[in-house]
Write an enzyme that holds these catalytic residues in place. Sequence first.
Site, mmCIF file in Angstrom:
data_model
loop_
_atom_site.group_PDB
_atom_site.id
_atom_site.type_symbol
_atom_site.label_atom_id
_atom_site.label_comp_id
_atom_site.label_asym_id
_atom_site.label_seq_id
_atom_site.Cartn_x
_atom_site.Cartn_y
_atom_site.Cartn_z
ATOM 1 N N ARG A 60 0.833 -1.213 0.000
ATOM 2 C CA ARG A 60 0.000 0.000 0.000
ATOM 3 C C ARG A 60 0.868 1.264 0.000
ATOM 4 N NH1 ARG A 60 -3.628 2.561 4.343
ATOM 5 N NH2 ARG A 60 -5.145 3.689 3.076
ATOM 6 N N HIS A 64 0.633 4.300 -2.659
ATOM 7 C CA HIS A 64 0.420 5.689 -2.267
ATOM 8 C C HIS A 64 1.596 6.572 -2.669
ATOM 9 C CE1 HIS A 64 -3.052 5.289 0.867
ATOM 10 N NE2 HIS A 64 -3.257 4.557 -0.213
ATOM 11 N N ASN A 92 -2.596 8.485 4.923
ATOM 12 C CA ASN A 92 -1.434 7.619 5.183
ATOM 13 C C ASN A 92 -1.258 7.303 6.667
ATOM 14 O OD1 ASN A 92 -0.685 7.427 2.481
ATOM 15 N ND2 ASN A 92 0.361 9.422 2.561
ATOM 16 N N HIS A 189 -8.790 -6.268 -4.417
ATOM 17 C CA HIS A 189 -8.533 -5.556 -3.175
ATOM 18 C C HIS A 189 -9.574 -6.017 -2.174
ATOM 19 C CE1 HIS A 189 -7.944 -2.389 -0.353
ATOM 20 N NE2 HIS A 189 -7.203 -1.657 -1.132
HETATM 21 C C1 HEM Z 1 -8.149 2.543 -6.086
HETATM 22 C C2 HEM Z 1 -8.717 2.828 -4.997
HETATM 23 C C3 HEM Z 1 -8.307 2.364 -3.636
HETATM 24 C C4 HEM Z 1 -8.934 2.739 -2.521
HETATM 25 C C5 HEM Z 1 -10.115 3.668 -2.418
HETATM 26 C C6 HEM Z 1 -8.276 2.075 -1.437
HETATM 27 C C7 HEM Z 1 -8.625 2.227 -0.116
HETATM 28 C C8 HEM Z 1 -8.096 1.506 0.916
HETATM 29 C C9 HEM Z 1 -8.508 1.602 2.289
HETATM 30 C C10 HEM Z 1 -9.571 2.550 2.825
HETATM 31 C C11 HEM Z 1 -7.768 0.736 2.993
HETATM 32 C C12 HEM Z 1 -7.832 0.475 4.501
HETATM 33 C C13 HEM Z 1 -6.767 1.317 5.141
HETATM 34 C C14 HEM Z 1 -6.701 1.136 6.643
HETATM 35 O O1 HEM Z 1 -6.626 -0.020 7.107
HETATM 36 O O2 HEM Z 1 -6.699 2.146 7.350
HETATM 37 C C15 HEM Z 1 -6.891 0.064 2.078
HETATM 38 C C16 HEM Z 1 -5.987 -0.922 2.423
HETATM 39 C C17 HEM Z 1 -5.106 -1.490 1.550
HETATM 40 N N1 HEM Z 1 -4.906 -1.155 0.235
HETATM 41 FE FE1 HEM Z 1 -6.075 0.072 -0.848
HETATM 42 N N2 HEM Z 1 -7.254 1.316 -1.921
HETATM 43 C C18 HEM Z 1 -7.227 1.453 -3.274
HETATM 44 C C19 HEM Z 1 -6.335 0.871 -4.138
HETATM 45 C C20 HEM Z 1 -5.285 0.068 -3.765
HETATM 46 C C21 HEM Z 1 -4.278 -0.431 -4.651
HETATM 47 C C22 HEM Z 1 -4.206 -0.110 -6.130
HETATM 48 C C23 HEM Z 1 -3.431 -1.187 -3.915
HETATM 49 C C24 HEM Z 1 -2.178 -1.946 -4.291
HETATM 50 C C25 HEM Z 1 -1.645 -1.974 -5.457
HETATM 51 C C26 HEM Z 1 -3.926 -1.185 -2.574
HETATM 52 C C27 HEM Z 1 -3.392 -1.887 -1.537
HETATM 53 C C28 HEM Z 1 -3.912 -1.930 -0.270
HETATM 54 C C29 HEM Z 1 -3.435 -2.819 0.755
HETATM 55 C C30 HEM Z 1 -2.333 -3.861 0.600
HETATM 56 C C31 HEM Z 1 -4.173 -2.548 1.887
HETATM 57 C C32 HEM Z 1 -4.043 -3.220 3.248
HETATM 58 C C33 HEM Z 1 -3.102 -2.380 4.070
HETATM 59 C C34 HEM Z 1 -2.849 -2.933 5.467
HETATM 60 O O3 HEM Z 1 -3.571 -3.815 5.901
HETATM 61 O O4 HEM Z 1 -1.894 -2.427 6.100
HETATM 62 N N3 HEM Z 1 -5.045 -0.399 -2.523
HETATM 63 N N4 HEM Z 1 -7.102 0.560 0.834
#
Ligand code: HEM
Length: 201
Positions: A60, A64, A92, A189
């Site tokens: 992530r 970002h 972040n 995702h």
């Molecule tokens: C495109 C729109 C996207 C939105 C709106 C989005 C939104 C989010 C949100 C709200 C979370 C939860 C964050 C938290 O735990 O506080 C998250 C987690 C995560 N996102 Fe996304 N995301 C997007 C795209 C992506 C992409 C493109 C990737 C990777 C290439 C990605 C990888 C991840 C990963 C790996 C997590 C888990 C992080 C963790 O557990 O530490 N996301 N995302």
Amino acid sequence: MAYFAPLLSTFLFFSIYYSQSNALSSNYYAKTCPQAEDIVMKVVKEEAQKDRRVPATLLRMHFHDCFLRGCDASILLSSKGKNTAEKDAPPNGSLHGFYVIDGAKRAVEAICPGVVSCADILAFAARDAVVLSGGPYWNVPKGRKDGRISRASETTLLPKPTFNISQLQQSFHQRGLSLDDLVALLGQHNKCSKKINELIS
Ligand code: HEM
């Protein structure tokens, strides 16, 4: 964590596309630091064994980082004076693996001082996070330059979980990414699965 796997072909494109226009190459460190990737993998592996949340946060973090100003490691920069950096902005706030990248950088510097950029180290670490989670391996093109600008205000450009499909498409389009890229990146995702179902229906 195998949900990472289908993201990768597009993520690779994304990572290359948003790196500086300087040509990247697969053998960029072949003479100056051939051990760089092995060193980063070792550190990421050790840290992932200690904390299972590490791979997800590294992937992530890379996303970002790349989405703002390209894959230039600007996400790693600290706030200074009146400037609040990307890492201290609300989107972040839940990233938590910065120490892993710091550790990898220290380990690489110990062997090849002043050679490998933080941006490349973060790109290696994100790939390694995927591999360690059961996803595919890919060759990371190398030679990214580290950015010096990091502004919290720009994190408003990151896609928000509340975005509808048009807003997501527009957000990705502004970064040169197509609907196919969006589907590939977001499709698996799992934290967004409810959102994906909503979008599809
Ligand atoms: C495109 C729109 C996207 C939105 C709106 C989005 C939104 C989010 C949100 C709200 C979370 C939860 C964050 C938290 O735990 O506080 C998250 C987690 C995560 N996102 Fe996304 N995301 C997007 C795209 C992506 C992409 C493109 C990737 C990777 C290439 C990605 C990888 C991840 C990963 C790996 C997590 C888990 C992080 C963790 O557990 O530490 N996301 N995302």
